[in-house]
Design an enzyme around this catalytic site. Structure first.
Site, PDB file in Angstrom:
ATOM      1  N   LYS A 165       0.850  -1.173   0.000  1.00  0.00           N
ATOM      2  CA  LYS A 165       0.000   0.000   0.000  1.00  0.00           C
ATOM      3  C   LYS A 165       0.899   1.241   0.000  1.00  0.00           C
ATOM      4  O   LYS A 165       1.531   1.552   1.011  1.00  0.00           O
ATOM      5  CB  LYS A 165      -0.907  -0.029   1.232  1.00  0.00           C
ATOM      6  N   LYS A 265     -13.270  -6.834  -8.441  1.00  0.00           N
ATOM      7  CA  LYS A 265     -13.841  -6.983  -7.102  1.00  0.00           C
ATOM      8  C   LYS A 265     -15.327  -7.308  -7.262  1.00  0.00           C
ATOM      9  O   LYS A 265     -16.043  -6.600  -7.979  1.00  0.00           O
ATOM     10  CB  LYS A 265     -13.669  -5.698  -6.301  1.00  0.00           C
TER      11      LYS A 265
HETATM   12 MG    MG Z   1      -6.097  -2.117  -5.748  1.00  0.00          MG
END
Ligand code: MG
Length: 369
Positions: A165, A265
């Site tokens: 991240k 997703k």
């Molecule tokens: Mg991503």
């Protein structure tokens, strides 16, 4: 077969690591998940789950999922849960947009279809490829040294793909990528996911500064156009995620050569029905995929496993086992990772049974009259 009742439960999912941090200082300590139970007049019950990544990742948030389901539920009573494409059109008719609110309902109906036919959902989604499939581990944003240590720890647990991240201060992000790359071994895969956190000049600096490192760059900037601009000035393999939220942006991205990999997703597309459509398009177009959801527990992880395991192995870049990130188990039968890999259940449907303590909570309920 008809839908007899729909019940909705809210579940808190705390994290083993305490918090999950990504670009722009965004952080979640306890995920707000929504579990749906759909009962039919034949006695079958299907389970679904939707869990946004907090209220500031995609246009989605926990109470919003439940509000959307409350809007849809009365219209689904009496409908046939096994007619999934028809059911999705019905949901679109009664609620424009809000794909994430439809996701858990769609997922629960796939669970019912699997139970009704005696087949695991992955068979219904196209088949089962090989014994299991590869996972990545998301590395929450911390100091470069801490992230490198986390990668080494998760590597010891069997993970070989790591999604850092980043999307913070560009100089620190360059250090993050370099620190982690230094501890990797041959065969490991490194992804730097900025989660829309960089402006173009920052992204341009980062990709140039890590040019000698074998790293994938994921969703550097907020908009599609900004990402495309960075894509055109780097030779790193490139992943798009947040901006690919439906079939149209997927086709546009493919036409522009905007990405090598897309992140599918389930709730971003509105459920397994739409995610499968996107998955099958990507397979046809030669675009590899990360298959996952925004977040979730056992039920989401089971659904991810079925979609991922039914994806041709060479097209599946990686997938996620969210149930190993959270401290609460909401269902029995959910897949459990082994050596950084996961397999879908061979039981009919999703293969999960929500735990009694979850269903003991008071839930909102709609019953056919
Ligand atoms: Mg991503």
């Amino acid at each position: 077969m008809k839908i007899q009742s729909i019940t909705v439960y809210q579940v808190d999912l705390p994290l083993h690591e305490g918090s999950y941090n990504w670009s722009g200082g965004k952080s979640v300590e306890v995920f707000d998940s929504t579990i749906v139970q759909i009962e039919t007049d034949t006695g079958l019950t299907g389970s679904g789950e939707v869990c946004p990544l907090g209220p500031f990742y995609l246009p989605a948030y926990g109470p919003g999922a439940r509000a959307g389901i409350a809007q849809l539920a009365p219209h689904l009573l009496g409908e046939d849960p096994t007619q999934l494409v028809r059911l999705n059109r019905l949901m679109d008719h009664h609620l424009k947009g809000h794909p994430y609110a439809k996701s858990a309902l769609d997922m629960a109906c796939w669970d019912i279809l699997g139970q009704a036919t005696g087949l695991p959902v992955c068979t219904l989604l196209g088949g089962r490829y090989e014994e299991d499939f590869v996972l990545y581990r998301a590395i929450s944003q911390e100091s470069p040294e801490a992230m490198a240590a986390k990668v080494e720890g998760y590597r010891a647990e069997g993970y070989r793909r790591f999604q850092l991240k980043v999307g913070g201060d560009a100089d620190t992000d360059i250090e993050r990528i370099r620190s982690v790359a230094a501890v990797l071994q041959r065969g490991d895969v490194l992804i730097a996911d900025a989660n829309t956190g960089w402006l173009m000049h920052e992204a341009a600096r980062v990709v140039r500064a890590v040019r000698d490192i074998d790293v994938y760059i994921e969703q550097p900037c907020p908009s599609y156009e900004e990402c495309l601009s960075i894509r055109r000035r780097t030779d790193h393999p490139f992943v798009l995620d947040e901006v690919i939220d439906g079939i149209e942006p997927l086709l546009r991205g493919h036409a522009d050569g905007a990405m090598d990999v897309v992140n599918i997703k389930i709730s971003k597309f509105g459920g397994l029905t739409r995610a499968r459509l996107a998955r099958d398009l990507c397979v046809s177009l030669g675009v590899a995929m990360t298959i996952e959801d925004s977040w979730g527990g056992d039920i989401t992880t089971a659904a991810i496993a079925h979609l991922a395991h039914s994806t041709p192995t060479e097209m599946l870049f990686t997938a996620t086992d969210f149930n190993s990130y959270v401290t609460v188990s909401t269902a029995e039968g959910a897949p459990q990772r082994a050596q950084g890999r996961l397999a879908a259940s061979e039981a009919p449907g999703l293969g999960v049974e929500p735990r009694r303590e979850i269903l003991a909570e008071p839930g909102n309920r709609w019953v056919a009259g």
